[in-house]
Scaffold this active site. Sequence first.
Site, PDB file in Angstrom:
ATOM      1  N   THR A  49       0.821  -1.212   0.000  1.00 53.99           N
ATOM      2  CA  THR A  49       0.000   0.000   0.000  1.00 53.99           C
ATOM      3  C   THR A  49       0.853   1.259   0.000  1.00 53.99           C
ATOM      4  O   THR A  49       0.439   2.299  -0.505  1.00 53.99           O
ATOM      5  CB  THR A  49      -0.945  -0.034   1.224  1.00 53.99           C
ATOM      6  OG1 THR A  49      -1.798  -1.154   1.066  1.00 53.99           O
ATOM      7  CG2 THR A  49      -1.784   1.207   1.345  1.00 53.99           C
TER       8      THR A  49
ATOM      9  N   THR B 217       1.597  -4.204   4.391  1.00 50.52           N
ATOM     10  CA  THR B 217       1.439  -4.496   5.820  1.00 50.52           C
ATOM     11  C   THR B 217       0.920  -5.914   6.088  1.00 50.52           C
ATOM     12  O   THR B 217       1.124  -6.447   7.172  1.00 50.52           O
ATOM     13  CB  THR B 217       0.444  -3.504   6.481  1.00 50.52           C
ATOM     14  OG1 THR B 217      -0.819  -3.613   5.830  1.00 50.52           O
ATOM     15  CG2 THR B 217       0.940  -2.077   6.417  1.00 50.52           C
ATOM     16  N   ASP B 218       0.231  -6.513   5.091  1.00 47.74           N
ATOM     17  CA  ASP B 218      -0.438  -7.800   5.348  1.00 47.74           C
ATOM     18  C   ASP B 218       0.529  -8.898   5.807  1.00 47.74           C
ATOM     19  O   ASP B 218       0.207  -9.671   6.710  1.00 47.74           O
ATOM     20  CB  ASP B 218      -1.175  -8.293   4.091  1.00 47.74           C
ATOM     21  CG  ASP B 218      -2.413  -7.464   3.778  1.00 47.74           C
ATOM     22  OD1 ASP B 218      -2.768  -6.588   4.578  1.00 47.74           O
ATOM     23  OD2 ASP B 218      -3.027  -7.713   2.719  1.00 47.74           O
TER      24      ASP B 218
ATOM     25  N   GLU C 224      -2.350 -28.488  28.261  1.00 50.30           N
ATOM     26  CA  GLU C 224      -3.548 -29.341  28.154  1.00 50.30           C
ATOM     27  C   GLU C 224      -3.363 -30.452  27.121  1.00 50.30           C
ATOM     28  O   GLU C 224      -4.201 -31.326  26.984  1.00 50.30           O
ATOM     29  CB  GLU C 224      -4.773 -28.488  27.798  1.00 50.30           C
ATOM     30  CG  GLU C 224      -5.245 -27.596  28.940  1.00 50.30           C
ATOM     31  CD  GLU C 224      -6.538 -26.872  28.589  1.00 50.30           C
ATOM     32  OE1 GLU C 224      -7.600 -27.498  28.599  1.00 50.30           O
ATOM     33  OE2 GLU C 224      -6.452 -25.654  28.301  1.00 50.30           O
TER      34      GLU C 224
HETATM   35  N1  ASP Z   1      -2.795  -5.542   0.980  1.00 52.40           N
HETATM   36  C1  ASP Z   1      -1.776  -4.551   1.225  1.00 52.40           C
HETATM   37  C2  ASP Z   1      -0.429  -5.239   1.229  1.00 52.40           C
HETATM   38  O1  ASP Z   1      -0.147  -5.926   2.159  1.00 52.40           O
HETATM   39  C3  ASP Z   1      -2.056  -3.858   2.504  1.00 52.40           C
HETATM   40  C4  ASP Z   1      -1.024  -2.860   2.937  1.00 52.40           C
HETATM   41  O2  ASP Z   1       0.082  -2.751   2.427  1.00 52.40           O
HETATM   42  O3  ASP Z   1      -1.335  -2.119   3.888  1.00 52.40           O
HETATM   43  O4  ASP Z   1       0.283  -5.093   0.282  1.00 52.40           O
END
Ligand code: ASP
Length: 368
Positions: free
Chosen positions: A52, A131-132, A325
């Site tokens: 992103t 971010t993913d 457990e």
């Molecule tokens: N889907 C995007 C990615 O991971 C989300 C992001 O970058 O925030 O490339």
Amino acid sequence: MLKPTEHRSASLLGILALVLVVSTSGAASAQSAAATKAPPLPTVVVLATGGTIAGAAGSDVQAAYKSGQVGVEQLLAAVPQAKKLAVLRGEQVSNIGSQDMNDEVWLKLAKRVNELTAQSDVAGVVITHGTDTIEETAYFLNLVVKSRKPVVLTAAMRPSTALSADGPLNFFNAVAVAANKDAAGRGVLVVANDWIHGAASLTKTSTTAVQTFLSPLSGLIGTVAYGTVEFYRGPVGRHTADSEFSLTGVTQLPRVDIIMAYENMDGALIDAAVAAGAKGIIIAGVGNGNLTDIAVKTLAKHAKNGIVCVRSSRVTTGQVGRNVEVNDDSLGFVASLGLNPQKARVLLRLALLRTTDVKTIQRYFDEY
Ligand code: ASP
């Protein structure tokens, strides 16, 4: 012939010119003194992978957008302030949304980071990423990069075209950390929203919030505000130059699948993973890595046949301990301890390049 008034203005001009020469030469010598005093800026190489931070939308207030639209040169040009922190060089490794991150890019990225950090003129590396899956890539590099130099990943929750895009400041801060001598030896770091996380500790906790990354179990490594870096401590676990994992000669990583536990779970998905070629299985268990009795029995059947089975948890924070457990000792399972399922998968894939011995693999989970 000059008239008397012209004489006066000519001599005034002369004085002005003299003052100008004196002042500019004074400024020039002050400048050259400053130039000789200022230490040269460190070189930081920026490896762009997409995400992103390189995304674009049709308008600045729309949710729909596409990752990986902006190239590394545009990314660098968008944050000219970063050039005051370091000499920047950019390379495009891939331009994908990190949901499409894959082994080919990982192996290429790790090789390039190892090459760059071995160069004496390179002080550090910044990697722009989605971010993913940033936590997986950061942890993978944390285990296979053979350098103490700073390697810093950064990302953005909002595309570059958005109102209040978070990418530019995250990028600026990531460069500040990569250029900071104190960042060395702290393992691979992730910088986002003013916080510096260790690769082993961070996780994405919100699908949309800018403050998505937390290190819930062990906390932050430091903070960075408008380029001012503050470190509090080192990272959790062995990493980088102290890691025993290596990609030398590796062209493929073994298949490891993650299966989430849930109410009324049977063993069908576990059997299916093994049938698909998984050499290891990570269970994202309920609570402290638990799963139904039938799923435990199915898992134990495969563990007996040499498939390495690791119990992790679908819960965001907390340790998954051995023999709480589920009797790991008698069933031949590994407990993921502080690693979430996606990071347990990264460690297990690298572990399986070396061994299938469950005791040794449990040691890896203890140490990394
Ligand atoms: N889907 C995007 C990615 O991971 C989300 C992001 O970058 O925030 O490339």
